[in-house]
Scaffold this motif. Structure first.
Motif, PDB file in Angstrom:
ATOM      1  N   CYS A  88      -6.804 -88.613 -26.979  1.00  0.00           N
ATOM      2  CA  CYS A  88      -6.489 -89.063 -25.622  1.00  0.00           C
ATOM      3  C   CYS A  88      -6.208 -87.910 -24.671  1.00  0.00           C
ATOM      4  CB  CYS A  88      -5.279 -89.996 -25.644  1.00  0.00           C
ATOM      5  SG  CYS A  88      -5.508 -91.505 -26.608  1.00  0.00           S
ATOM      6  N   LEU A  89      -6.285 -86.664 -25.136  1.00  0.00           N
ATOM      7  CA  LEU A  89      -5.902 -85.518 -24.313  1.00  0.00           C
ATOM      8  C   LEU A  89      -6.829 -85.365 -23.109  1.00  0.00           C
ATOM      9  CD1 LEU A  89      -3.826 -83.194 -24.211  1.00  0.00           C
ATOM     10  CD2 LEU A  89      -5.563 -81.750 -25.291  1.00  0.00           C
ATOM     11  N   GLN A  90      -6.241 -85.376 -21.909  1.00  0.00           N
ATOM     12  CA  GLN A  90      -7.010 -85.263 -20.681  1.00  0.00           C
ATOM     13  C   GLN A  90      -6.677 -84.013 -19.875  1.00  0.00           C
ATOM     14  OE1 GLN A  90      -6.677 -88.864 -18.345  1.00  0.00           O
ATOM     15  NE2 GLN A  90      -6.876 -90.183 -20.125  1.00  0.00           N
ATOM     16  N   TYR A  91      -5.450 -83.510 -20.008  1.00  0.00           N
ATOM     17  CA  TYR A  91      -5.000 -82.381 -19.195  1.00  0.00           C
ATOM     18  C   TYR A  91      -4.364 -81.321 -20.081  1.00  0.00           C
ATOM     19  CZ  TYR A  91      -2.292 -79.729 -15.735  1.00  0.00           C
ATOM     20  OH  TYR A  91      -1.748 -78.741 -14.966  1.00  0.00           O
ATOM     21  N   LEU A  92      -4.840 -80.085 -19.966  1.00  0.00           N
ATOM     22  CA  LEU A  92      -4.316 -78.968 -20.751  1.00  0.00           C
ATOM     23  C   LEU A  92      -4.092 -77.780 -19.829  1.00  0.00           C
ATOM     24  CD1 LEU A  92      -3.616 -77.553 -23.439  1.00  0.00           C
ATOM     25  CD2 LEU A  92      -6.062 -77.013 -23.670  1.00  0.00           C
ATOM     26  N   ASN A  93      -2.862 -77.259 -19.810  1.00  0.00           N
ATOM     27  CA  ASN A  93      -2.523 -76.103 -18.989  1.00  0.00           C
ATOM     28  C   ASN A  93      -2.051 -74.977 -19.891  1.00  0.00           C
ATOM     29  OD1 ASN A  93      -1.359 -74.203 -17.205  1.00  0.00           O
ATOM     30  ND2 ASN A  93      -0.837 -75.799 -15.732  1.00  0.00           N
ATOM     31  N   VAL A  94      -2.829 -73.884 -19.953  1.00  0.00           N
ATOM     32  CA  VAL A  94      -2.444 -72.698 -20.719  1.00  0.00           C
ATOM     33  C   VAL A  94      -2.441 -71.471 -19.796  1.00  0.00           C
ATOM     34  CG1 VAL A  94      -3.101 -73.505 -23.013  1.00  0.00           C
ATOM     35  CG2 VAL A  94      -4.835 -72.503 -21.526  1.00  0.00           C
ATOM     36  N   ARG A  95      -2.068 -71.682 -18.573  1.00  0.00           N
ATOM     37  CA  ARG A  95      -2.010 -70.597 -17.599  1.00  0.00           C
ATOM     38  C   ARG A  95      -1.013 -69.519 -18.049  1.00  0.00           C
ATOM     39  NH1 ARG A  95      -0.626 -71.341 -11.118  1.00  0.00           N
ATOM     40  NH2 ARG A  95      -0.628 -69.127 -10.591  1.00  0.00           N
TER      41      ARG A  95
ATOM     42  N   SER B  90     -13.261 -82.031 -26.650  1.00  0.00           N
ATOM     43  CA  SER B  90     -14.240 -82.027 -25.556  1.00  0.00           C
ATOM     44  C   SER B  90     -14.578 -83.417 -25.037  1.00  0.00           C
ATOM     45  CB  SER B  90     -15.526 -81.326 -26.015  1.00  0.00           C
ATOM     46  OG  SER B  90     -16.127 -82.040 -27.098  1.00  0.00           O
ATOM     47  N   LYS B  91     -14.417 -84.440 -25.850  1.00  0.00           N
ATOM     48  CA  LYS B  91     -14.802 -85.787 -25.428  1.00  0.00           C
ATOM     49  C   LYS B  91     -13.854 -86.385 -24.393  1.00  0.00           C
ATOM     50  CE  LYS B  91     -17.208 -87.006 -29.716  1.00  0.00           C
ATOM     51  NZ  LYS B  91     -17.268 -87.951 -30.861  1.00  0.00           N
TER      52      LYS B  91
END
Length: 346
Positions: A241-248, A265-266
């Motif tokens: 279900c992962l839609q948003y990833l922040n690794v700034r 990726s899906k």
């Protein structure tokens, strides 16, 4: 005072969480200061009461909200008799012991920010079976053992001294949806066994490894800004279900360190990679898009059609080269297979 809905209070106090930007959080374990402290009195409580509502049994009315911020309190034993309270703020005091809260079984919302709480020994909140929102930011927590919240949906532990999160188990926090652990001392994501979790905020730690994420099957938002990650290995295909990833602002150097993105990726639609050494590579955006063809935003910018087309063409070239190499290997293997019998005959 007229009656008010509880939902209005919950939504008004809690506020929204910005996914895209995040300032350095003001919370943090405070140094000991010489200040005047005092015990809580019923007079102080009376001055902080508001929100008149019908009682739970429907037979009367009572004030259900208490604001006890900034009173120099080191003891809140007097609060135990105010059993109709549903919303309580005791922030900016000097509290260590939360056990007097055990009798407030109607609490829905509790804020204990900027106190001196070090642990949840004795499970002081276990009796608060209706508690949905809890913030213990800016305290001195080092251990989460004893933290129980059967109805808890949102938990804020920002700005403590937590190094491990082994106390966060589904058995004690089964309904938790949002967890904030920003500004602690975590060096790994391991130990968060909360299968119903949707939002996880881990910015401003010292995280070097992504571990245990395969347990977070319903997670939609993962915030890891300002850590020490040099690879995204550890992302799991179970994160469906992962839609948003922040690794700034991590230390990701090379496009090879992004290969873990292919496992999500899906579903992934937004990715923030800015302020990593990787961004100095001129075509890092194309490298990302070849791994994440469904991505809609990269570093907060929408993906323009021409960039998506270029990434698709690059992927086609890559696939052709990979197919060609595979055929060459097959041909070489077949040639060697034909050669071996001839050599044996001679």
């Amino acid at each position: 005072m007229s009656e008010m809905g509880e939902d209005a209070v919950l939504s008004g106090e809690e506020g929204g969480e910005e996914e895209e930007e995040e300032e350095a959080h003001p919370y943090g374990a405070q140094e000991d200061e010489k200040v005047e402290v005092c015990h809580l009195t019923k007079e102080t409580i009376s001055r902080g009461l508001s929100l008149l509502c019908r009682t739970g049994n429907g037979l009367g009315h009572a004030f259900v909200k208490a604001d006890l911020r900034d009173n120099g309190l080191n003891d809140i034993a007097a609060i135990a008799s105010f059993t109709h309270l549903r919303f309580l703020d005791v922030s900016n005091n000097h509290l260590i012991d939360l056990s007097p809260l055990a009798s407030l079984t109607q609490l829905l919302w509790l804020k204990v920010d900027k106190n001196a709480v070090e642990c949840f020994k004795g499970q002081p909140l276990a009796q608060l079976t209706y508690l949905q929102w809890l913030s213990v930011a800016g305290n001195r927590l080092t251990d989460l053992g004893g933290l129980v919240g059967p109805s808890l949906e949102s938990l804020n532990l920002t700005g403590n001294l937590i190094e491990r999160v082994n106390g966060l188990q589904s058995g004690s926090l089964a309904n938790l949806v949002t967890l904030e652990l920003r500004g602690n001392k975590l060096d790994t994501t391991d130990g968060i066994n909360l299968p119903n979790l949707r939002q996880l905020y881990l910015a401003q730690n010292v995280i070097k490894r992504l571990e245990g994420l395969e347990k977070l099957e319903r997670l939609t938002t993962l915030h890891l800004r300002d850590n020490q990650l040099d690879t995204l290995d550890g992302l799991s295909p179970n994160m469906k279900c992962l839609q948003y990833l922040n690794v700034r602002n991590n230390v990701i150097l090379d496009e090879n360190d992004l290969q873990g993105l292919a496992l999500v990726s899906k579903t992934l639609r937004a990715l923030v990679l800015s302020d990593n050494p990787l961004v100095d590579t001129t075509d890092y955006r194309l490298s990302v898009l070849t791994l994440l063809p469904q991505l809609e935003r990269l570093d907060k910018d929408p993906i323009p059609p021409e960039e998506r087309i270029e990434a698709r063409e690059r992927m086609m070239v890559f696939n052709v080269k990979r197919l060609w190499k595979r055929r060459v290997k097959v041909a070489q293997a077949a040639s060697c297979a034909r050669l071996v019998p001839r050599l044996s005959v001679q």
